[in-house]
Design a protein around this motif. Structure first.
Motif, PDB file in Angstrom:
ATOM      1  N   GLU A   3       0.488  -1.018   0.138  1.00 11.72           N
ATOM      2  CA  GLU A   3      -0.121  -0.070  -0.219  1.00 11.72           C
ATOM      3  C   GLU A   3       0.907   1.022  -0.230  1.00 11.72           C
ATOM      4  O   GLU A   3       2.454   1.392   0.694  1.00 11.72           O
ATOM      5  N   ILE A   4       0.475   2.547  -0.795  1.00 11.16           N
ATOM      6  CA  ILE A   4       1.009   3.442  -0.489  1.00 11.16           C
ATOM      7  C   ILE A   4       0.569   4.164   0.020  1.00 11.16           C
ATOM      8  O   ILE A   4      -0.504   5.071  -0.367  1.00 11.16           O
ATOM      9  N   LYS A   5       0.543   5.182   0.979  1.00 15.17           N
ATOM     10  CA  LYS A   5      -0.068   5.980   1.409  1.00 15.17           C
ATOM     11  C   LYS A   5       0.424   7.068   1.472  1.00 15.17           C
ATOM     12  O   LYS A   5       1.939   7.952   1.018  1.00 15.17           O
ATOM     13  N   ILE A   6      -0.635   8.320   0.919  1.00 12.90           N
ATOM     14  CA  ILE A   6      -0.495   9.491   0.202  1.00 12.90           C
ATOM     15  C   ILE A   6      -1.909  10.418   1.848  1.00 12.90           C
ATOM     16  O   ILE A   6      -3.485  10.054   1.431  1.00 12.90           O
ATOM     17  N   MET A  50       1.736  11.129  -8.478  1.00  9.34           N
ATOM     18  CA  MET A  50       2.669  11.421  -9.833  1.00  9.34           C
ATOM     19  C   MET A  50       3.986   9.853  -9.662  1.00  9.34           C
ATOM     20  O   MET A  50       3.376   8.616 -10.927  1.00  9.34           O
ATOM     21  N   MET A  51       3.918  10.163  -8.228  1.00  7.79           N
ATOM     22  CA  MET A  51       5.028   8.558  -7.991  1.00  7.79           C
ATOM     23  C   MET A  51       4.302   7.524  -7.737  1.00  7.79           C
ATOM     24  O   MET A  51       5.094   6.605  -8.385  1.00  7.79           O
ATOM     25  N   ALA A  52       3.910   7.747  -7.032  1.00  6.41           N
ATOM     26  CA  ALA A  52       2.698   6.699  -6.723  1.00  6.41           C
ATOM     27  C   ALA A  52       1.685   5.936  -8.308  1.00  6.41           C
ATOM     28  O   ALA A  52       2.517   3.911  -8.370  1.00  6.41           O
ATOM     29  N   PHE A  53       1.709   6.467  -9.156  1.00 10.55           N
ATOM     30  CA  PHE A  53       1.033   6.433  -9.998  1.00 10.55           C
ATOM     31  C   PHE A  53       2.631   5.678 -11.032  1.00 10.55           C
ATOM     32  O   PHE A  53       1.819   4.867 -12.588  1.00 10.55           O
ATOM     33  N   LYS A  54       3.938   5.226 -10.978  1.00 14.40           N
ATOM     34  CA  LYS A  54       4.429   5.144 -12.421  1.00 14.40           C
ATOM     35  C   LYS A  54       4.507   3.121 -11.980  1.00 14.40           C
ATOM     36  O   LYS A  54       5.639   2.477 -12.304  1.00 14.40           O
ATOM     37  N   ASN A  57      -2.402  -0.093 -11.772  1.00 10.72           N
ATOM     38  CA  ASN A  57      -2.449  -0.226 -10.839  1.00 10.72           C
ATOM     39  C   ASN A  57      -2.144  -0.617  -9.101  1.00 10.72           C
ATOM     40  O   ASN A  57      -2.588  -1.298  -8.290  1.00 10.72           O
ATOM     41  N   ALA A  58      -2.111   0.956  -8.744  1.00 10.70           N
ATOM     42  CA  ALA A  58      -1.756   1.095  -7.548  1.00 10.70           C
ATOM     43  C   ALA A  58      -2.127   1.079  -6.587  1.00 10.70           C
ATOM     44  O   ALA A  58      -3.991   1.523  -7.126  1.00 10.70           O
ATOM     45  N   LEU A  59      -1.806   0.800  -5.419  1.00  6.65           N
ATOM     46  CA  LEU A  59      -3.150   0.113  -4.641  1.00  6.65           C
ATOM     47  C   LEU A  59      -2.370   0.965  -3.428  1.00  6.65           C
ATOM     48  O   LEU A  59      -1.593   1.524  -2.696  1.00  6.65           O
ATOM     49  N   HIS A  69      -9.231   5.722   3.737  1.00  8.37           N
ATOM     50  CA  HIS A  69      -9.579   4.391   2.183  1.00  8.37           C
ATOM     51  C   HIS A  69      -8.800   4.501   1.520  1.00  8.37           C
ATOM     52  O   HIS A  69      -7.691   4.351   1.218  1.00  8.37           O
ATOM     53  N   LEU A  70      -9.108   2.934   1.284  1.00 11.72           N
ATOM     54  CA  LEU A  70      -7.979   1.605   0.730  1.00 11.72           C
ATOM     55  C   LEU A  70      -8.757   2.313  -1.033  1.00 11.72           C
ATOM     56  O   LEU A  70      -9.910   2.001  -1.581  1.00 11.72           O
ATOM     57  N   VAL A  71      -8.070   2.741  -1.943  1.00 12.04           N
ATOM     58  CA  VAL A  71      -8.514   2.698  -3.247  1.00 12.04           C
ATOM     59  C   VAL A  71      -7.373   1.792  -4.534  1.00 12.04           C
ATOM     60  O   VAL A  71      -5.729   1.911  -4.401  1.00 12.04           O
ATOM     61  N   ILE A  72      -7.915   2.033  -5.727  1.00 13.41           N
ATOM     62  CA  ILE A  72      -6.943   1.974  -6.859  1.00 13.41           C
ATOM     63  C   ILE A  72      -7.396   3.223  -8.157  1.00 13.41           C
ATOM     64  O   ILE A  72      -8.630   3.048  -8.169  1.00 13.41           O
ATOM     65  N   PRO A  73      -6.618   3.575  -8.236  1.00 11.05           N
ATOM     66  CA  PRO A  73      -7.017   3.880  -9.838  1.00 11.05           C
ATOM     67  C   PRO A  73      -7.587   3.386 -11.024  1.00 11.05           C
ATOM     68  O   PRO A  73      -8.076   2.552 -11.452  1.00 11.05           O
TER      69      PRO A  73
END
Length: 227
Positions: A3-6, A50-54, A57-59, A69-73
């Motif tokens: 998971e990538i926290k933002i 931008m870094m997360a979407f490198k 299907n980043a989580l 909230h746990l999300v996907i693009p």
């Protein structure tokens, strides 16, 4: 998938003017939706997003105050020239939940010399657990020869993932690479259809003029001999 926290901020301004102001501050307007809940409008840090979407299907674990909230693009809008993210639609998911996403195909290796790889699709729909979505699917084309093909049934997916297309769906096939003569012929046909006339090289033009001149002299010589 990690998971990538933002960190998110609540968005209270809407419209084009508000969106431009958000982007000028290096942030991105976004909306979180799913599971029948009302859409949550937020702003996200542009660089972090931008870094997360490198990662395909980043989580993301989006933190908004005390809520997470746990999300996907789901849909990402980018500037067509500069490539920065203009807006993001993010789908709220739950752990253990199955979701269907498009997963990119990556080719590995080289096909046989003199062959050409014809790819029919660049991604395939896959059903997977929300926290274990494949970032990509590798296909080895090493040594494949003309006439070989790879169908959906030949793809190797991580455990727990399922293809959501027919097993017979064609992914790629190998054809003979076109010769230089074929490429030249196709180019000439395309130019002719487009009404493009090629410039004749000066050497060829000179040779053509010389040939025409020689032909004229021959005709004149024949006329003299006849007389």
């Amino acid at each position: 998938m990690a998971e990538i926290k933002i960190q998110a901020e609540e968005r209270t301004e809407f419209g084009k003017g508000a969106a431009r102001r958000i982007r000028r501050s290096d942030k991105v307007p976004a909306v979180l939706y799913g599971h029948g809940s009302d859409p949550v409008h937020v702003t996200l840090p542009g660089h972090d997003l931008m870094m997360a979407f490198k990662t395909a299907n980043a989580l993301l674990s989006v933190e908004l105050g005390k809520d997470k909230h746990l999300v996907i693009p789901r849909q990402i809008q980018r500037d067509p020239l500069r490539g920065f993210i203009e807006h993001a639609d993010l789908l709220i998911v739950k752990r253990g939940e199955k979701v269907t996403v498009d997963v990119q195909i990556h080719l590995v290796g080289e096909a046989a010399p003199g062959s050409l790889v014809q790819t029919e699709v660049n991604s395939v729909p896959v059903e997977a657990e929300a926290t274990h979505i494949p970032s990509g699917i590798e296909i080895s084309i090493e040594g494949l020869e003309v006439g070989d093909r790879i169908d959906a049934r030949d793809l190797v997916l991580p455990s727990g993932s399922t293809l959501v297309i027919d097993d017979d769906a064609l992914i790629l096939h190998i054809t003979a690479a076109p010769t230089a003569e074929q490429l030249e012929s196709e180019l000439a046909e395309a130019e002719a259809e487009a009404g493009i006339e090629r410039d004749v090289p000066e050497v060829e033009a000179a040779e053509g003029e010389a040939t025409e001149g020689e032909a004229a002299e021959d005709e004149a010589q024949k006329s003299t001999e006849t007389e």
